[in-house]
Design a protein around this motif. Structure first.
Motif, PDB file in Angstrom:
ATOM      1  N   PHE A 206     -17.747 -17.162  13.362  1.00 54.85           N
ATOM      2  CA  PHE A 206     -17.654 -15.715  13.429  1.00 54.85           C
ATOM      3  C   PHE A 206     -16.393 -15.312  14.189  1.00 54.85           C
ATOM      4  O   PHE A 206     -15.954 -16.011  15.103  1.00 54.85           O
ATOM      5  CB  PHE A 206     -18.872 -15.119  14.133  1.00 54.85           C
ATOM      6  CG  PHE A 206     -20.168 -15.331  13.391  1.00 54.85           C
ATOM      7  CD1 PHE A 206     -20.344 -14.798  12.118  1.00 54.85           C
ATOM      8  CD2 PHE A 206     -21.215 -16.058  13.954  1.00 54.85           C
ATOM      9  CE1 PHE A 206     -21.530 -14.980  11.420  1.00 54.85           C
ATOM     10  CE2 PHE A 206     -22.407 -16.247  13.265  1.00 54.85           C
ATOM     11  CZ  PHE A 206     -22.565 -15.716  11.993  1.00 54.85           C
TER      12      PHE A 206
ATOM     13  N   GLY B   3     -20.385 -11.278  12.393  1.00 56.28           N
ATOM     14  CA  GLY B   3     -21.755 -11.569  12.785  1.00 56.28           C
ATOM     15  C   GLY B   3     -22.403 -10.467  13.576  1.00 56.28           C
ATOM     16  O   GLY B   3     -23.449 -10.669  14.203  1.00 56.28           O
ATOM     17  N   LYS B   4     -21.800  -9.267  13.546  1.00 61.28           N
ATOM     18  CA  LYS B   4     -22.314  -8.139  14.323  1.00 61.28           C
ATOM     19  C   LYS B   4     -22.509  -6.930  13.418  1.00 61.28           C
ATOM     20  O   LYS B   4     -21.657  -6.633  12.575  1.00 61.28           O
ATOM     21  CB  LYS B   4     -21.343  -7.781  15.453  1.00 61.28           C
ATOM     22  CG  LYS B   4     -21.096  -8.903  16.447  1.00 61.28           C
ATOM     23  CD  LYS B   4     -20.055  -8.498  17.472  1.00 61.28           C
ATOM     24  CE  LYS B   4     -19.773  -9.627  18.453  1.00 61.28           C
ATOM     25  NZ  LYS B   4     -18.720  -9.259  19.438  1.00 61.28           N
ATOM     26  N   THR B   5     -23.594  -6.238  13.585  1.00 62.81           N
ATOM     27  CA  THR B   5     -23.848  -5.021  12.827  1.00 62.81           C
ATOM     28  C   THR B   5     -23.876  -3.817  13.761  1.00 62.81           C
ATOM     29  O   THR B   5     -24.381  -3.924  14.894  1.00 62.81           O
ATOM     30  CB  THR B   5     -25.182  -5.108  12.065  1.00 62.81           C
ATOM     31  OG1 THR B   5     -25.461  -3.846  11.433  1.00 62.81           O
ATOM     32  CG2 THR B   5     -26.343  -5.441  12.993  1.00 62.81           C
TER      33      THR B   5
ATOM     34  N   GLN C  74     -29.857  -5.584  14.343  1.00 64.01           N
ATOM     35  CA  GLN C  74     -29.093  -6.602  15.065  1.00 64.01           C
ATOM     36  C   GLN C  74     -29.790  -7.961  15.061  1.00 64.01           C
ATOM     37  O   GLN C  74     -29.165  -8.983  14.775  1.00 64.01           O
ATOM     38  CB  GLN C  74     -28.824  -6.127  16.491  1.00 64.01           C
ATOM     39  CG  GLN C  74     -27.760  -5.030  16.554  1.00 64.01           C
ATOM     40  CD  GLN C  74     -27.501  -4.527  17.957  1.00 64.01           C
ATOM     41  OE1 GLN C  74     -28.157  -4.945  18.910  1.00 64.01           O
ATOM     42  NE2 GLN C  74     -26.554  -3.615  18.097  1.00 64.01           N
ATOM     43  N   ILE C  75     -31.074  -7.980  15.346  1.00 64.21           N
ATOM     44  CA  ILE C  75     -31.797  -9.263  15.346  1.00 64.21           C
ATOM     45  C   ILE C  75     -31.999  -9.776  13.922  1.00 64.21           C
ATOM     46  O   ILE C  75     -31.681 -10.946  13.636  1.00 64.21           O
ATOM     47  CB  ILE C  75     -33.135  -9.134  16.100  1.00 64.21           C
ATOM     48  CG1 ILE C  75     -32.868  -8.879  17.598  1.00 64.21           C
ATOM     49  CG2 ILE C  75     -33.979 -10.398  15.915  1.00 64.21           C
ATOM     50  CD1 ILE C  75     -34.104  -8.662  18.421  1.00 64.21           C
TER      51      ILE C  75
ATOM     52  N   LYS D  73     -28.716 -11.186  12.583  1.00 64.43           N
ATOM     53  CA  LYS D  73     -28.344 -12.493  13.130  1.00 64.43           C
ATOM     54  C   LYS D  73     -29.133 -13.601  12.444  1.00 64.43           C
ATOM     55  O   LYS D  73     -28.598 -14.678  12.156  1.00 64.43           O
ATOM     56  CB  LYS D  73     -28.578 -12.532  14.633  1.00 64.43           C
ATOM     57  CG  LYS D  73     -27.624 -11.685  15.445  1.00 64.43           C
ATOM     58  CD  LYS D  73     -26.182 -12.113  15.263  1.00 64.43           C
ATOM     59  CE  LYS D  73     -25.881 -13.481  15.819  1.00 64.43           C
ATOM     60  NZ  LYS D  73     -24.444 -13.845  15.662  1.00 64.43           N
TER      61      LYS D  73
ATOM     62  N   ILE E  59     -27.212 -17.531  13.571  1.00 63.49           N
ATOM     63  CA  ILE E  59     -27.258 -17.260  15.008  1.00 63.49           C
ATOM     64  C   ILE E  59     -25.933 -17.624  15.668  1.00 63.49           C
ATOM     65  O   ILE E  59     -25.305 -16.807  16.350  1.00 63.49           O
ATOM     66  CB  ILE E  59     -28.404 -18.049  15.670  1.00 63.49           C
ATOM     67  CG1 ILE E  59     -29.741 -17.729  14.997  1.00 63.49           C
ATOM     68  CG2 ILE E  59     -28.456 -17.710  17.167  1.00 63.49           C
ATOM     69  CD1 ILE E  59     -30.178 -16.299  15.107  1.00 63.49           C
TER      70      ILE E  59
END
Length: 355
Positions: A34, A74-76, A82-83, A86, A91
């Motif tokens: 990422f 890898g980030k929203t 968010q969880i 991932k 992860i």
């Protein structure tokens, strides 16, 4: 070369066709970690082999979109996702190593159980969370959110309309049940979903106001908006106007802010939302008055067929800001991150141009 002119494959620059050369690898936009555009690389990877229920598609054009940027980092920006994001994306390392969701192309090979598509069919759509479309070939189940691309529609336009963005916008308009004469506001009208929602609402006969930055006002007006509001200088909720429908593509407008500017049975629809929005939806939905609706749009080949028909008739017009050959895909990703493009960034996986 003018960036708005399509790149023409030449005999010495076009990538070979898998059928002609029986090659076993393809070029793809690949990443193992990422991060920013620097984590991307162009790599030779195996060409996927379709299973009985799958089709192998030669990708002619793909759309570098917000989904790619989210998957790459890898980030929203959506707190509720968010969880789950991932878990879906990975992860510590990306699960799917090839980016690309929205695309168009030609069916190259079909599995034995496939009945919907045949060799040579032109298709467009999106890969959902599988990604993989920023490559010479992508393999998908025939039940994936893809559909036939009308002959009148170019591959670039089909990819640029955004299979995911377009069907989400259509789902918004259908959920809102927009009628002729309705007053509709699109918050984020210059974005991927907003551009399509604006045109669909106008197609329904609505009066449409779009919010956007000052640099995109001309674009929003050119797409058919009756008015464009610079959100940096003007708060549409303070103008004394009422709206039958507010489609929020840009952020998380609160009910407290939008409720006063909705008509008696007005609807506020959100693409992204907090738990507070879900609670307000429970309080307002189906009560006969103003409603807040948190909209999730499942992938739908049927909706894409409608999008294709509108593209073919001219009822929808995609906006392309720049095209890149495959060897410039990393530059395309870096350009997207600058947030300076008014339209779509298109990759041409079958074109390899060192210039």
């Amino acid at each position: 070369m003018n960036s708005l002119e399509p790149i023409k494959p030449e005999s010495d620059t076009a990538m070979p066709n898998v059928t002609d050369t029986k090659m076993k690898t393809m070029k793809a936009l690949y990443y193992e970690n990422f991060g920013g555009p620097e984590v991307l690389q162009i790599r030779d990877v195996p060409i996927p082999e379709p299973k009985d229920n799958e089709v192998l598609i030669k990708v002619e054009a793909s759309h570098y979109s917000n989904g790619d940027a989210i998957a790459r980092t890898g980030k929203t920006p959506w707190p509720l996702m968010q969880i789950p994001a991932k878990i879906l994306m990975g992860i510590f390392k990306p699960k799917n190593r090839i980016l690309g969701g929205e695309f168009s192309g030609t069916v190259e090979q079909v599995g034995q159980g496939v009945s919907k598509y045949k060799l040579g069919d032109r298709v467009f759509g999106f890969t959902d969370m599988q990604f993989g479309a920023h490559a010479e070939f992508v393999c998908l189940p025939e039940t994936a959110p893809i559909t036939h691309c009308p002959g009148e529609v170019s591959f670039e336009d089909a990819a640029a309309i955004g299979g995911s963005n377009a069907q989400t916008a259509l789902h918004f308009v259908q959920t809102a049940n927009i009628q002729p004469g309705d007053h509709v506001l699109i918050n984020g009208a210059s974005g991927g979903i907003g551009r399509v929602a604006l045109q669909l609402a106008k197609h329904k006969g609505a009066t449409v106001v779009g919010t956007c930055s000052a640099q995109n006002k001309e674009l929003v007006l050119a797409l058919g908006a009756d008015e464009a509001i610079d959100y940096r200088t003007t708060d549409f909720t303070q103008q004394g106007k009422k709206y039958d429908v507010i489609i929020d593509c840009a952020g998380f407008l609160s009910w407290r802010k939008v409720e006063p500017v909705l008509t008696a049975k007005g609807k506020h629809l959100l693409a992204m939302f907090y738990i507070s929005h879900l609670l307000k939806q429970r309080q307002t939905k189906g009560k006969g008055g103003k409603q807040q609706l948190c909209v999730l749009a499942p992938g739908s080949a049927e909706k894409l067929q409608m999008i294709g028909t509108l593209l073919a008739s001219g009822g929808l017009k995609p906006v392309i800001s720049k095209r890149f050959p495959m060897n410039k895909a990393i530059e395309a990703a870096a350009l997207y991150d600058t947030n300076t493009q008014a339209g779509c960034i298109i990759l041409l996986p079958q074109v390899w141009n060192e210039k």
